[in-house]
Design a protein around this motif. Structure first.
Motif, PDB file in Angstrom:
ATOM      1  N   ARG A 164       0.976  -1.319  -0.032  1.00  0.00           N
ATOM      2  CA  ARG A 164       0.046  -0.013   0.053  1.00  0.00           C
ATOM      3  C   ARG A 164       0.712   0.963  -0.039  1.00  0.00           C
ATOM      4  N   ARG A 165       1.972   1.130   0.656  1.00  0.00           N
ATOM      5  CA  ARG A 165       2.906   2.579   0.894  1.00  0.00           C
ATOM      6  C   ARG A 165       3.571   2.578  -0.570  1.00  0.00           C
ATOM      7  N   THR A 166       3.806   1.418  -1.390  1.00  0.00           N
ATOM      8  CA  THR A 166       4.355   1.465  -2.614  1.00  0.00           C
ATOM      9  C   THR A 166       3.381   2.408  -3.439  1.00  0.00           C
ATOM     10  N   GLU A 167       2.131   1.754  -3.241  1.00  0.00           N
ATOM     11  CA  GLU A 167       0.983   2.161  -4.389  1.00  0.00           C
ATOM     12  C   GLU A 167       0.761   3.705  -3.926  1.00  0.00           C
ATOM     13  N   SER A 168       0.752   3.995  -2.817  1.00  0.00           N
ATOM     14  CA  SER A 168       0.331   5.431  -2.371  1.00  0.00           C
ATOM     15  C   SER A 168       1.587   6.216  -2.780  1.00  0.00           C
ATOM     16  N   LEU A 169       2.782   5.995  -2.712  1.00  0.00           N
ATOM     17  CA  LEU A 169       3.784   6.599  -3.197  1.00  0.00           C
ATOM     18  C   LEU A 169       3.845   6.924  -4.640  1.00  0.00           C
ATOM     19  N   ARG A 170       3.319   5.799  -5.441  1.00  0.00           N
ATOM     20  CA  ARG A 170       3.212   5.916  -7.167  1.00  0.00           C
ATOM     21  C   ARG A 170       2.084   6.864  -7.309  1.00  0.00           C
ATOM     22  N   GLN A 171       1.128   6.694  -6.404  1.00  0.00           N
ATOM     23  CA  GLN A 171      -0.072   7.512  -6.818  1.00  0.00           C
ATOM     24  C   GLN A 171       0.111   9.041  -6.585  1.00  0.00           C
ATOM     25  N   VAL A 172       0.868   9.402  -5.108  1.00  0.00           N
ATOM     26  CA  VAL A 172       1.425  10.531  -5.009  1.00  0.00           C
ATOM     27  C   VAL A 172       1.941  11.154  -5.889  1.00  0.00           C
ATOM     28  N   ALA A 173       3.081  10.289  -6.667  1.00  0.00           N
ATOM     29  CA  ALA A 173       4.107  10.656  -7.514  1.00  0.00           C
ATOM     30  C   ALA A 173       3.154  11.309  -8.785  1.00  0.00           C
ATOM     31  N   GLU A 174       2.235  10.295  -9.092  1.00  0.00           N
ATOM     32  CA  GLU A 174       1.290  10.575 -10.147  1.00  0.00           C
ATOM     33  C   GLU A 174       0.477  11.682 -10.126  1.00  0.00           C
ATOM     34  N   GLU A 175      -0.057  11.682  -8.994  1.00  0.00           N
ATOM     35  CA  GLU A 175      -0.822  13.254  -8.964  1.00  0.00           C
ATOM     36  C   GLU A 175       0.083  14.571  -8.970  1.00  0.00           C
ATOM     37  N   ALA A 176       1.219  14.267  -8.303  1.00  0.00           N
ATOM     38  CA  ALA A 176       2.231  15.552  -8.337  1.00  0.00           C
ATOM     39  C   ALA A 176       2.403  15.873  -9.817  1.00  0.00           C
ATOM     40  N   GLY A 177       2.586  14.773 -10.355  1.00  0.00           N
ATOM     41  CA  GLY A 177       3.131  15.129 -11.939  1.00  0.00           C
ATOM     42  C   GLY A 177       2.115  15.659 -12.667  1.00  0.00           C
ATOM     43  N   GLN A 178       0.725  14.949 -12.330  1.00  0.00           N
ATOM     44  CA  GLN A 178      -0.466  15.844 -13.014  1.00  0.00           C
ATOM     45  C   GLN A 178      -0.750  17.438 -12.275  1.00  0.00           C
ATOM     46  N   HIS A 179      -0.476  17.346 -11.150  1.00  0.00           N
ATOM     47  CA  HIS A 179      -0.722  18.639 -10.415  1.00  0.00           C
ATOM     48  C   HIS A 179       0.209  19.772 -11.213  1.00  0.00           C
ATOM     49  N   ARG A 180       1.613  19.140 -11.301  1.00  0.00           N
ATOM     50  CA  ARG A 180       2.538  19.875 -11.692  1.00  0.00           C
ATOM     51  C   ARG A 180       2.373  20.433 -13.354  1.00  0.00           C
ATOM     52  N   GLN A 181       1.727  19.411 -14.239  1.00  0.00           N
ATOM     53  CA  GLN A 181       1.584  19.679 -15.523  1.00  0.00           C
ATOM     54  C   GLN A 181       0.121  20.794 -15.533  1.00  0.00           C
ATOM     55  N   GLN A 182      -0.379  20.525 -14.435  1.00  0.00           N
ATOM     56  CA  GLN A 182      -1.976  21.322 -14.607  1.00  0.00           C
ATOM     57  C   GLN A 182      -1.439  22.631 -14.080  1.00  0.00           C
ATOM     58  N   LEU A 183      -0.423  22.880 -13.163  1.00  0.00           N
ATOM     59  CA  LEU A 183       0.120  24.043 -12.719  1.00  0.00           C
ATOM     60  C   LEU A 183       0.762  25.035 -14.072  1.00  0.00           C
ATOM     61  N   ILE A 184       1.697  24.068 -14.796  1.00  0.00           N
ATOM     62  CA  ILE A 184       2.329  24.695 -15.976  1.00  0.00           C
ATOM     63  C   ILE A 184       1.440  24.913 -16.718  1.00  0.00           C
ATOM     64  N   ASP A 185       0.187  24.234 -17.135  1.00  0.00           N
ATOM     65  CA  ASP A 185      -0.659  24.588 -18.230  1.00  0.00           C
ATOM     66  C   ASP A 185      -1.316  25.724 -17.854  1.00  0.00           C
ATOM     67  N   GLN A 186      -1.837  25.757 -16.404  1.00  0.00           N
ATOM     68  CA  GLN A 186      -2.455  27.084 -15.998  1.00  0.00           C
ATOM     69  C   GLN A 186      -1.638  28.489 -15.993  1.00  0.00           C
ATOM     70  N   GLY A 187      -0.102  28.041 -15.518  1.00  0.00           N
ATOM     71  CA  GLY A 187       0.780  29.063 -15.729  1.00  0.00           C
ATOM     72  C   GLY A 187       0.837  29.696 -17.385  1.00  0.00           C
ATOM     73  N   ARG A 188       0.824  28.856 -18.148  1.00  0.00           N
ATOM     74  CA  ARG A 188       0.949  29.140 -19.450  1.00  0.00           C
ATOM     75  C   ARG A 188      -0.433  29.892 -20.058  1.00  0.00           C
ATOM     76  N   ALA A 189      -1.373  29.420 -19.283  1.00  0.00           N
ATOM     77  CA  ALA A 189      -2.696  29.986 -19.880  1.00  0.00           C
ATOM     78  C   ALA A 189      -2.785  31.360 -19.515  1.00  0.00           C
ATOM     79  N   GLU A 190      -2.290  31.353 -18.213  1.00  0.00           N
ATOM     80  CA  GLU A 190      -2.437  32.827 -17.514  1.00  0.00           C
ATOM     81  C   GLU A 190      -1.383  33.694 -18.208  1.00  0.00           C
ATOM     82  N   ALA A 191      -0.135  33.275 -18.461  1.00  0.00           N
ATOM     83  CA  ALA A 191       0.704  33.859 -19.307  1.00  0.00           C
ATOM     84  C   ALA A 191       0.273  34.431 -20.583  1.00  0.00           C
TER      85      ALA A 191
END
Lengths: 261, 234
Positions: free
Chosen positions: A72-99
């Motif tokens: 479960r810990r490994t799975e959680s870490l994987r999910q968190v990393a995935e969510e972090a990646g998605q969030h990062r991409q989302q922030l980048i997209d948002q930043g690009r849109a705002e820019a």
């Protein structure tokens, strides 16, 4: 006689009695105590075996839980990393849109400022050119620019073809004539202008005047839906077009070398 | 010097009499019974055992083990008879070191009584285990002509058991008495110690012989648990 038969009988009875007594007071209690102790020891051994089994089961359960926890810990870490990646991409997209939005807003602001600037520039240049032209014409030739402009305008108006003059007359009779000019027209000029226009628009047409701030130099005649203009607007339009071309070239150069996003 | 304590008569009324043998036997019985009762009254089956309980448990379990080694099973059935035989003889012989005590086993009447008990016990268990035909059939084996010899051997065996016991104990006491008159200080002590050893050995031999006779009559099959081999003994 070494054997006394009464003693033999008595000793036999005594021996049998002793058997019963020892069975009652020695063998029975001792054997029962030993059996109880053996039963207790066996019970403890059984209990220890059961506890050992329970401990083994608990150890296996603990290991299983540990494995599950690790998975479960490994799975959680994987999910968190995935969510972090998605969030990062989302922030980048948002930043690009705002820019991009900011850039668009900036462009709009620049465009608006440019339009305002051009309008202001046109007005200032027109005013300056008008003053210079009027003053220089007056100084050099003694002629008044507004008068010349009005006469020229009347002449141009009279040179319209028959159909156009008819349309103008109809429009003037319906909604009157509005004369817009960059500067205030003096009464002599107005009289000359009205004298020039009346043959064309009719004697009953009402002629009114107003000052046009956005007009650098010239006279504009508004007849209902028709508009006749005589001035320097076309020159200024050409000037504005040239300046726009220059600015667009400057923008193209800046966009090619300075964008970082 | 008296050969047997039977001759010391304390009270007599016709055929019935109370001699020293019977009195000392009663004393033995009293000591054994009261001692056992005192120890077994406070038996513990957990924690630390008293030393007396330990002693009795070692004694009883040792006798049990010996009976089991003879091939007699179940052990609990034979324990009271054979164990009492051993304990009675052992206790009487050990008390011989007490000055003035005359072991009742030094009386031929006592040893005869014990031998008769064994003589009765052998057919008792033989018939119980093998039935009447099975037990008495042994007397005509391997041939019917051996019937008198078998009967003679059975009786002489009992007689030998009694006389052996009597002779050993009586001779021990007598030698001690004789040596006491010859060298009264040191030598009798050594003989007394020797008498203790022979007394213990004789008690063991008496009980083991009785067990062997009973086992022979009962034809009990013994299974050796230690090496897994089986066989008929007796």
């Amino acid at each position: 006689m070494l054997i006394d038969w009464f003693t033999v009988a008595a000793q036999t009875v005594n021996f049998l009695l002793l058997i019963w007594l020892l069975k009652r007071f020695l063998y029975g209690p001792i054997l029962q105590a030993m059996e109880r102790r053996e039963a207790r020891i066996e019970g403890r051994l059984q209990e220890a075996r059961q506890e050992h089994e329970v401990a083994k089961e608990e150890a296996a359960e603990y290991q299983r839980l540990n494995r599950e926890l690790e998975e479960r810990r490994t799975e959680s870490l994987r999910q968190v990393a995935e969510e972090a990646g998605q969030h990062r991409q989302q922030l980048i997209d948002q930043g690009r849109a705002e820019a991009s939005a900011l850039a668009e807003a900036w462009k709009a602001a620049v465009c608006r400022d440019r339009q305002l600037f051009m309008a202001d520039l046109k007005k200032r240049i027109g005013s300056e050119v008008l003053q210079i032209a009027r003053k220089s014409l007056n100084d050099l030739t003694g002629c008044d620019l507004a008068t010349l402009l009005a006469e020229r305008f009347v002449a141009r108006f009279a040179a319209l073809d028959q159909e156009q003059q008819s349309s103008c007359r109809t429009a003037a009779e319906t909604s009157g004539v509005l004369v817009r000019s960059a500067v205030t027209l003096e009464d002599p000029i107005r009289s000359r202008l009205e004298a020039g226009l009346q043959p064309l628009v009719g004697p009953d047409a009402a002629i009114s005047y107003c000052i046009a701030d956005d007009m650098p130099l010239g006279i504009e005649l508004i007849l209902g839906g028709l508009k006749l203009s005589w001035g320097v607007d076309s020159y200024f339009a050409e000037l504005e077009r040239q300046i726009d071309l220059q600015l667009e070239e400057v923008d193209g150069t800046g966009e090619g070398g300075g964008r970082s996003l | 010097m008296e050969l047997s304590p039977d001759s010391i008569i304390l009270w007599q009324a016709g055929f019935a009499k109370l001699n020293l043998t019977i009195l000392l036997t009663w004393l033995n019985m009293l000591l054994l019974t009261v001692g056992s009762a005192l120890v077994t009254r406070r038996l513990r089956d957990d924690g630390k055992l008293s030393r007396w309980q330990n002693l009795l448990e070692v004694l009883v379990s040792g006798i049990e083990q010996q009976i089991a080694d003879m091939g007699l099973s179940p052990v609990r059935e034979f324990l009271p008879f054979l164990g009492t035989l051993f304990i009675f003889v052992l206790f009487a012989n050990l008390l011989a070191v007490v000055p003035g005590y005359r072991p009742p086993t030094g009386s031929l009447s006592t040893t005869a009584a014990l031998a008769i008990s064994v003589f009765v016990a052998v057919p008792w268990w033989g018939i119980r285990r093998r039935g009447w035909g099975g037990f008495f059939g042994m007397y005509i084996k391997p041939s019917v002509f051996l019937l008198p010899f078998n009967i003679l051997g059975e009786r002489s065996r009992t007689l030998a058991l009694a006389v052996r016991r009597f002779g050993n104990i009586m001779s021990g006491s007598m030698i001690a008495g004789i040596l006491l008159t010859v060298t009264p200080l040191f030598f009798p002590v050594v003989m007394q110690l020797l008498g203790l050893i022979t007394g213990v050995i004789q008690a063991y031999i008496f009980a083991v012989l009785a067990a062997v006779y009973i086992a022979a009559a009962a034809k009990v099959q013994r299974v050796r648990e230690d090496d897994g081999q089986g066989g008929l003994h007796g």
